[in-house]
Design an enzyme around this catalytic site. Structure first.
Site, PDB file in Angstrom:
ATOM      1  N   ALA A   1      84.705  12.005 -16.956  1.00  0.00           N
ATOM      2  CA  ALA A   1      85.952  11.585 -16.295  1.00  0.00           C
ATOM      3  C   ALA A   1      85.935  10.072 -16.124  1.00  0.00           C
ATOM      4  O   ALA A   1      84.865   9.455 -16.034  1.00  0.00           O
ATOM      5  CB  ALA A   1      86.058  12.267 -14.933  1.00  0.00           C
TER       6      ALA A   1
ATOM      7  N   GLY B   1      82.425  15.309 -17.766  1.00  0.00           N
ATOM      8  CA  GLY B   1      83.549  15.907 -18.495  1.00  0.00           C
ATOM      9  C   GLY B   1      83.341  15.947 -20.006  1.00  0.00           C
ATOM     10  O   GLY B   1      83.910  16.803 -20.685  1.00  0.00           O
TER      11      GLY B   1
ATOM     12  N   GLU C   1      81.582  19.012 -20.462  1.00  0.00           N
ATOM     13  CA  GLU C   1      82.505  20.137 -20.195  1.00  0.00           C
ATOM     14  C   GLU C   1      83.427  20.398 -21.381  1.00  0.00           C
ATOM     15  O   GLU C   1      83.711  21.550 -21.714  1.00  0.00           O
ATOM     16  CB  GLU C   1      83.319  19.856 -18.919  1.00  0.00           C
ATOM     17  CG  GLU C   1      82.442  19.966 -17.678  1.00  0.00           C
ATOM     18  CD  GLU C   1      83.152  19.542 -16.404  1.00  0.00           C
ATOM     19  OE1 GLU C   1      83.592  18.375 -16.341  1.00  0.00           O
ATOM     20  OE2 GLU C   1      83.280  20.364 -15.488  1.00  0.00           O
TER      21      GLU C   1
ATOM     22  N   GLU D   1      77.409  15.290 -12.597  1.00  0.00           N
ATOM     23  CA  GLU D   1      78.299  14.916 -11.484  1.00  0.00           C
ATOM     24  C   GLU D   1      77.595  14.888 -10.132  1.00  0.00           C
ATOM     25  O   GLU D   1      77.908  14.063  -9.269  1.00  0.00           O
ATOM     26  CB  GLU D   1      79.490  15.896 -11.412  1.00  0.00           C
ATOM     27  CG  GLU D   1      80.479  15.757 -12.559  1.00  0.00           C
ATOM     28  CD  GLU D   1      80.152  16.606 -13.770  1.00  0.00           C
ATOM     29  OE1 GLU D   1      78.990  17.066 -13.899  1.00  0.00           O
ATOM     30  OE2 GLU D   1      81.051  16.823 -14.591  1.00  0.00           O
TER      31      GLU D   1
HETATM   32  N1  COA Z   1      84.256   6.145 -16.568  1.00  0.00           N
HETATM   33  C1  COA Z   1      84.676   4.860 -16.659  1.00  0.00           C
HETATM   34  N2  COA Z   1      83.951   3.901 -17.230  1.00  0.00           N
HETATM   35  C2  COA Z   1      82.743   4.227 -17.721  1.00  0.00           C
HETATM   36  C3  COA Z   1      82.246   5.527 -17.665  1.00  0.00           C
HETATM   37  C4  COA Z   1      83.057   6.522 -17.054  1.00  0.00           C
HETATM   38  N3  COA Z   1      82.688   7.799 -16.974  1.00  0.00           N
HETATM   39  N4  COA Z   1      81.033   5.558 -18.235  1.00  0.00           N
HETATM   40  C5  COA Z   1      80.781   4.305 -18.644  1.00  0.00           C
HETATM   41  N5  COA Z   1      81.803   3.503 -18.330  1.00  0.00           N
HETATM   42  C6  COA Z   1      81.935   2.064 -18.585  1.00  0.00           C
HETATM   43  C7  COA Z   1      80.871   1.276 -17.843  1.00  0.00           C
HETATM   44  O1  COA Z   1      81.267   1.010 -16.512  1.00  0.00           O
HETATM   45  C8  COA Z   1      80.803   0.034 -18.693  1.00  0.00           C
HETATM   46  O2  COA Z   1      81.904  -0.779 -18.385  1.00  0.00           O
HETATM   47  P1  COA Z   1      81.747  -2.367 -18.248  1.00  0.00           P
HETATM   48  O3  COA Z   1      81.379  -2.827 -19.627  1.00  0.00           O
HETATM   49  O4  COA Z   1      83.080  -2.817 -17.787  1.00  0.00           O
HETATM   50  O5  COA Z   1      80.636  -2.595 -17.248  1.00  0.00           O
HETATM   51  C9  COA Z   1      81.033   0.570 -20.107  1.00  0.00           C
HETATM   52  O6  COA Z   1      81.673   1.832 -19.956  1.00  0.00           O
HETATM   53  C10 COA Z   1      79.749   0.806 -20.878  1.00  0.00           C
HETATM   54  O7  COA Z   1      78.896   1.594 -20.083  1.00  0.00           O
HETATM   55  P2  COA Z   1      77.352   1.234 -19.872  1.00  0.00           P
HETATM   56  O8  COA Z   1      76.826   2.065 -18.755  1.00  0.00           O
HETATM   57  O9  COA Z   1      77.185  -0.250 -19.761  1.00  0.00           O
HETATM   58  O10 COA Z   1      76.784   1.685 -21.307  1.00  0.00           O
HETATM   59  P3  COA Z   1      75.382   2.301 -21.656  1.00  0.00           P
HETATM   60  O11 COA Z   1      75.384   2.376 -23.129  1.00  0.00           O
HETATM   61  O12 COA Z   1      74.278   1.567 -20.984  1.00  0.00           O
HETATM   62  O13 COA Z   1      75.386   3.795 -21.032  1.00  0.00           O
HETATM   63  C11 COA Z   1      76.326   5.954 -20.517  1.00  0.00           C
HETATM   64  C12 COA Z   1      76.288   4.768 -21.496  1.00  0.00           C
HETATM   65  C13 COA Z   1      77.403   6.923 -20.993  1.00  0.00           C
HETATM   66  C14 COA Z   1      74.946   6.663 -20.535  1.00  0.00           C
HETATM   67  C15 COA Z   1      76.598   5.433 -19.083  1.00  0.00           C
HETATM   68  O14 COA Z   1      77.738   4.597 -19.135  1.00  0.00           O
HETATM   69  C16 COA Z   1      76.859   6.497 -18.057  1.00  0.00           C
HETATM   70  O15 COA Z   1      75.944   7.123 -17.574  1.00  0.00           O
HETATM   71  N6  COA Z   1      78.137   6.701 -17.679  1.00  0.00           N
HETATM   72  C17 COA Z   1      78.523   7.598 -16.611  1.00  0.00           C
HETATM   73  C18 COA Z   1      78.454   9.025 -17.086  1.00  0.00           C
HETATM   74  C19 COA Z   1      78.759   9.980 -15.955  1.00  0.00           C
HETATM   75  O16 COA Z   1      78.101  10.002 -14.939  1.00  0.00           O
HETATM   76  N7  COA Z   1      79.791  10.787 -16.169  1.00  0.00           N
HETATM   77  C20 COA Z   1      80.169  11.771 -15.215  1.00  0.00           C
HETATM   78  C21 COA Z   1      81.545  11.508 -14.764  1.00  0.00           C
HETATM   79  S1  COA Z   1      82.067  12.691 -13.558  1.00  0.00           S
END
Ligand code: COA
Length: 264
Positions: A66, A117, A120, A139
């Protein structure tokens, strides 16, 4: 519909790829959800589409879940609309349910992080093939819970005990670990990912995809209990005869030939 965040690629044998490109992380906000809803309806209704593959253009991230930034920004709406968050959750559930009930095989081609998501959506697909990255319902690590079908689908797929463990501990699994836990079907060599997904998708596409759609409808009816499930199965069995697949399959059997279900 013209898509901004998706590319729809129609390939051989009716295999159609939905490729998500919502930089930077393929987070699922309102716009992406609207496009996914439109795409799933378009492809479900299009008889030239035999198998659907959901993939990402990002080499590292399938879908990061999400849109957390949008979630934080919209938190002001909480006071405005009754049950705003529950409605958002129901909207995403309904979107993913359309993938789960699409009357043809749907494959999640996971070649990067599939978290929250993103996991999901993959759980709503019929098949999960995974190369690079990690998958999980993370989450709870954010103080949230899976709200797009994850608590229900993960439990159906891996069982209650394992689902509790994976969700409570917000586990992120590699492809090998996800196979061991029964969360995905197959771990795929990342260097040969697209070719292996394509080979599997084409194997399905050459088969009786309408029968697969009816078998899927019937399998999905298991939640309704045995009595109703058997009724759905009987009707789905009858419905196979509404297509030309039984005549093709049966004729090929008696002629001792391979059935060719793709009629030009
Ligand atoms: N929603 C909005 N933005 C997100 C996002 C999300 N779910 N996941 C990542 N982003 C954004 C980050 O904030 C970052 O933005 P920025 O460049 O403005 O700082 C950009 O995407 C890149 O993410 P980053 O964490 O720097 O990349 P990474 O390659 O180191 O890691 C992930 C990638 C997917 C492992 C990591 O971003 C992550 O764990 N995201 C959250 C996943 C999560 O918990 N999802 C559950 C949602 S309920």
């Amino acid at each position: 519909m013209t898509y901004q965040l998706l590319t729809i690629e129609r390939r051989r044998y009716g295999v159609t790829w939905i490729i998500v490109d919502n930089s930077p992380a393929n987070a699922i906000g309102e716009e992406l959800m609207q496009e996914l809803e439109a795409a799933v309806d378009d492809l479900a209704a299009d008889s030239a589409v035999r198998v659907v593959v959901v993939a990402s253009s990002n080499p590292k991230i399938f879908l990061a879940g999400a849109d957390l930034k949008g979630m934080v920004m919209q938190s002001g709406n909480l006071a405005d609309e009754e049950n705003f968050i529950a409605k958002k959750s129901a909207r995403m559930q309904a979107c993913f349910q359309r993938f789960a009930s699409m009357p043809k095989p749907v494959i999640a081609a996971i070649n990067g992080y599939a978290l929250g998501g993103g996991c999901e959506l993959a759980l709503a697909c019929d098949f999960r093939l995974m190369g690079n990255g990690k998958i999980g319902l993370t989450e709870v690590s954010l103080g949230l819970i899976p709200g797009a079908g994850g608590t229900q689908r993960l439990t159906q797929i891996v069982g209650r005990a394992k689902a509790m463990e994976l969700i409570f501990l917000a586990k992120k699994l590699t492809a090998e670990e996800a196979v061991e836990n029964g969360l995905i079907h197959r771990s795929v060599d990342p260097t040969n990912f697209e070719a292996e997904v394509t080979a599997f998708a084409e194997e399905l596409a050459k088969g009786a995809v309408h029968a697969m759609g009816l078998a899927k409808q019937s399998i999905n009816a298991v939640d309704k209990g045995l009595e109703q499930g058997l009724q759905v199965e009987a009707q789905a069995f009858a419905d196979t005869f509404l297509t030309d697949e039984p005549s093709i399959g049966l004729a090929a059997f008696f002629q001792k030939q391979a059935a060719n279900f793709i009629q030009e």
